[in-house]
Design an enzyme around this catalytic site. Structure first.
Site, PDB file in Angstrom:
ATOM      1  N   LYS A  35      -1.903  -2.798  -9.651  1.00 14.40           N
ATOM      2  CA  LYS A  35      -1.398  -3.562 -10.793  1.00 14.40           C
ATOM      3  C   LYS A  35      -1.639  -5.055 -10.652  1.00 14.40           C
ATOM      4  CE  LYS A  35       3.396  -4.176  -9.241  1.00 14.40           C
ATOM      5  NZ  LYS A  35       3.348  -5.641  -9.161  1.00 14.40           N
ATOM      6  N   THR A  36      -1.614  -5.583  -9.424  1.00 14.67           N
ATOM      7  CA  THR A  36      -1.840  -7.021  -9.258  1.00 14.67           C
ATOM      8  C   THR A  36      -3.242  -7.395  -9.718  1.00 14.67           C
ATOM      9  OG1 THR A  36      -0.312  -7.100  -7.384  1.00 14.67           O
ATOM     10  CG2 THR A  36      -1.856  -8.927  -7.619  1.00 14.67           C
ATOM     11  N   ASP A 220       5.627  -9.188 -14.745  1.00 14.55           N
ATOM     12  CA  ASP A 220       5.402  -8.211 -13.680  1.00 14.55           C
ATOM     13  C   ASP A 220       6.736  -7.632 -13.228  1.00 14.55           C
ATOM     14  OD1 ASP A 220       4.157  -6.719 -11.736  1.00 14.55           O
ATOM     15  OD2 ASP A 220       3.918  -8.385 -10.327  1.00 14.55           O
ATOM     16  N   GLU A 221       6.712  -6.443 -12.651  1.00 18.03           N
ATOM     17  CA  GLU A 221       7.919  -5.779 -12.116  1.00 18.03           C
ATOM     18  C   GLU A 221       9.028  -5.724 -13.178  1.00 18.03           C
ATOM     19  OE1 GLU A 221       7.709  -4.284  -9.420  1.00 18.03           O
ATOM     20  OE2 GLU A 221       6.405  -5.338  -8.012  1.00 18.03           O
ATOM     21  N   GLN A 251      10.416   2.733  -9.471  1.00 19.64           N
ATOM     22  CA  GLN A 251      10.626   1.761  -8.406  1.00 19.64           C
ATOM     23  C   GLN A 251      11.708   0.734  -8.755  1.00 19.64           C
ATOM     24  OE1 GLN A 251       7.023   0.562  -6.044  1.00 19.64           O
ATOM     25  NE2 GLN A 251       5.925   1.396  -7.812  1.00 19.64           N
ATOM     26  N   ARG A 606       5.402   3.773   0.582  1.00 19.51           N
ATOM     27  CA  ARG A 606       4.869   2.674   1.393  1.00 19.51           C
ATOM     28  C   ARG A 606       3.860   3.200   2.416  1.00 19.51           C
ATOM     29  NH1 ARG A 606       5.390  -0.338  -2.130  1.00 19.51           N
ATOM     30  NH2 ARG A 606       6.034   1.563  -3.184  1.00 19.51           N
TER      31      ARG A 606
END
Length: 732
Positions: A35-36, A220-221, A251, A606
């Site tokens: 996504k970044t 974002d997020e 998340q 992770r």
């Protein structure tokens, strides 16, 4: 061609997200889905391909680290053309808005930003003024005020919603707390968002100015936004509706901070014409890890259907280890790490251990020390929260804002200058009676009183007056150096001559380097504020989410909350028992259990290559032994994805008296004492050598017998607490 370069290497869904520039857009970006890269390429696409002015773009995220990474990527793609994009955190964006516009609310642009300690101290003062016990109520009320602000409620609105007498009284203290903040010309973190929303609501012309400025807004997020952030985003996007939000409902793990997963789940209700792009390809983990994590989180209702896929192959099965107790669990983890390093060619830095609460790290740390495995605990005391650093910055804060009572209270007797508790209480009483800032109350004492107290206070205010003339317009590093010299703070530390004071001096030197780096990075920027004021803003906005200090040569230990956004080839998640994960406090609240399930999903995703989940039949918690049952989340992982190890039948294991795991490493090597103090070998001040940490000086001897511990200041590794019988120390 720039357009081709920006789309190169992106999968079809990522390309669609980058090229969709008009109207509302929801990008559902699963764990490890790139996504970044999508966000940064979308910003570059708007500027370089669509011809949008950089100044017309606002992109916000949650950490300074993420904002810095995105900014660097955009600048790499576009070069100088990227300058002007407002790419920062929510709080940094609001600070810049308030610095320019807070006068509309009758407040000064020179406000300081209070951290949690400053805020808690002010809550205590507000409670005292209401005749309540600050020791009993301060932390609870501080949390409640923070929740009110996260929900966008000012004191009057909080009072209107009060359902009982206790809530009414808390709202009254909240109002007093806000008044004390205003008197100190200070804002806390919640105010930065709350007052920006209030500003836009009360002054539509100000809102229109920023709506016209930012034609494109990206967040974002988005799953981690609270209600006041939700309102702020919708205020800014209401006119042009070019709003792109990126996030993953699976998340959302910050409900305790006010995050509301409904913000992202309801995006299509808020914007019925929104386009939705799902990024379902994972570039981080193997398929078994993704399928196992997905099977867990699928048990949450209301989540968008989404199955993550990867090209990284099936990979190893997920290990689920049933330990006899928490010591057996720690041994399993450490043996696995040693095997990965010694037999499989991994480095220590590629291994991580996650847990639900910080208290769970103790047995893991002791076992790592036993086998001389280097590690770092992520999420300890942040650099800017260390006492000596806060002292130096408090001098600067008080010079910039003489109304800052928290700063005045902190430094009035640091270093010691003969101003004790009685004098401070007298100054606080004068401040309350006369309606003065605390510093002005000290001036009153200096002018009106003789004797030792009056002389000491006169020396303090004279020092501040002379420093104000010298450092207010100085560069940050010069200002810090002068404060440390003129106040005698540095000389006092150096005179102590202890390992701890030496460490504090080193921290102050690091602060000077940080100030120099800030000046170099911001040279030539025009903001209408002095470099010192800008530096203090930056320091205040460093969050715990920015503080991860990972090392390539050390195993990382951290809570699952701290692990969000990180990745490791090898991950151990410990303590998957009912009452631990999910946490006991969540078990009566279905929404809280859903968040615990999302927390488990975050922990599992992770892992890149190998994932092990552990639980213990017996665990020492809160000073007593408890018997555990495996977490419900373990049962939600399909059996075909799992390799089960350990002692599933505890009673049979106890009868058989065999270890739950076939360890191949010699456990006896950790039993050598190396000269414990019970033998007269180690005492405070003695120099010792540790096989991993090297040479150091003993600061403290704790206890006696087999559990005896030492606090040692190592020359290279800092202060460590170790168990003597496991440390393999050499005198020297």
């Amino acid at each position: 061609m720039l357009a081709d370069a920006l789309l190169e290497g992106l999968n079809p869904e990522q390309q669609e997200a980058v090229q969709t520039t008009e109207g509302p857009l929801l990008v559902l970006a699963g764990a490890g889905s790139g996504k970044t890269r999508v966000l940064t390429n979308r910003v570059a696409w708007l500027i370089g391909v669509c011809g949008i002015a950089p100044e017309a773009i606002l992109a916000v995220t949650f950490t300074n680290k993420a904002a810095g990474e995105m900014k660097a990527r955009v600048e790499k793609a576009l070069g100088p053309d990227a300058r002007g994009v407002w790419l920062s955190t929510f709080h940094s964006s609001c600070v810049r808005i308030l610095r320019a516009e807070i006068g509309h609310l009758g407040r000064s642009r020179g406000f300081v930003i209070y951290d949690e300690d400053d805020s808690l101290a002010l809550v205590r003062e507000a409670l005292r003024r209401h005749g309540q016990d600050p020791k009993e109520e301060a932390r609870r009320l501080r949390w409640r005020i923070d929740q009110w602000k996260n929900a966008g409620l000012l004191p009057a609105q909080a009072a209107e919603r009060a359902e009982d007498l206790e809530s009414e009284e808390s709202a009254e203290v909240y109002a007093t707390y806000q008044r004390l903040l205003a008197e100190a010309n200070a804002l806390d973190f919640g105010d930065l968002l709350l007052l920006t929303v209030e500003l836009f609501e009360r002054f539509p012309a100000v809102l229109r100015h920023y709506q016209e400025r930012w034609q494109y807004v990206m967040v974002d997020e988005y799953q981690d936004t609270n209600r006041v952030q939700y309102r702020l985003v919708n205020q800014l996007a209401a006119a042009h509706r070019n709003l792109c939000v990126v996030g993953d409902p699976n998340q959302s793990i910050y409900r305790w901070r006010g995050a509301d997963v409904r913000n992202i789940l309801d995006f299509e209700r808020d914007f019925p014409d929104a386009k939705v792009v799902a990024l379902h390809r994972n570039y981080r983990s193997t398929q078994r890890i993704l399928s196992g994590a997905g099977a867990v989180v699928e048990n949450n209702p209301g989540r968008p259907p989404k199955r993550m896929v990867t090209d990284r192959g099936d990979g190893d099965r997920i290990v689920v280890y049933a330990a006899r107790d928490d010591r057996d669990e720690a041994q399993f983890v450490v043996r696995g790490i040693l095997d990965a390093v010694r037999e499989r060619g991994h480095s220590y830095g590629q291994c991580a251990v996650f847990y639900r609460t910080n208290a769970q790290s103790r047995t893991i740390e002791e076992e790592l020390l036993k086998y001389d495995v280097p590690y770092v605990v992520v999420g300890g005391v942040r650099f800017y929260e260390r006492a000596e650093v806060k002292d130096a910055l408090s001098y600067l804060r008080l010079i910039v804002n003489p109304a800052d009572g928290a700063a005045a209270r902190r430094i009035v007797n640091r270093p010691a200058r003969g101003i004790g508790k009685t004098t401070l209480e007298r100054a606080e009483a004068i401040a309350a009676e006369r309606g003065l800032p605390l510093l002005e109350a000290f001036r009153a004492i200096a002018n009106e009183e003789s004797g030792r107290a009056g002389t000491a206070v006169r020396g303090f205010v004279t020092l501040l007056d002379s420093l104000e003339a010298e450092v207010r317009e100085a560069l940050p590093a010069d200002a810090i150096a002068r404060v440390l010299d003129r106040s005698g703070y540095l000389r006092a530390l150096e005179a102590e001559g202890t390992p701890e004071s030496e460490a504090r001096v080193e921290n102050l030197k690091e602060l000077l380097l940080g100030a120099e780096d800030f000046a170099a990075a911001n040279a030539g920027e025009e903001s209408g504020r002095s470099p010192l004021e800008q530096f203090l803003d930056q320091v205040a906005l460093v969050s715990d989410l920015d503080s991860a200090e990972l090392r390539d040569d050390r195993v990382s230990l951290m809570t699952v909350h701290s692990a969000k956004g990180l990745e490791f080839p090898i991950v151990y998640v410990v303590g998957l028992e009912e009452g631990v994960l999910p946490h006991q406090a969540s078990t009566k609240d279905p929404r809280a259990v859903e968040e615990e399930r999302r927390l488990c999903y975050v922990a599992m995703t992770r892992a890149m290559e190998r994932l092990a989940l552990t639980w213990a039949h017996e665990r020492r918690r809160y000073g007593s032994r408890s018997f555990g049952t495996p977490s419900r989340f373990l049962a939600e992982i399909p059996a075909a994805l799992v390799e089960r190890l350990g002692a599933p039948d505890w009673e049979a294991e106890a009868r058989d008296d065999r270890p739950a795991y076939d360890y191949s490493y010699d456990q006896s090597r950790g039993s050598r004492s190396g000269g414990g103090s019970e033998e007269g070998g180690v005492t405070k001040g003695m120099r010792v050598r540790h096989p991993i940490f090297g040479y150091g000086s003993v600061l403290e001897v704790i206890g006696s017998g087999p559990g005896q511990a030492l606090r040692i200041r190592f020359d290279r590794a800092g202060v460590k607490k170790i168990i003597v019988r496991y440390a393999n120390l050499e005198l020297g």
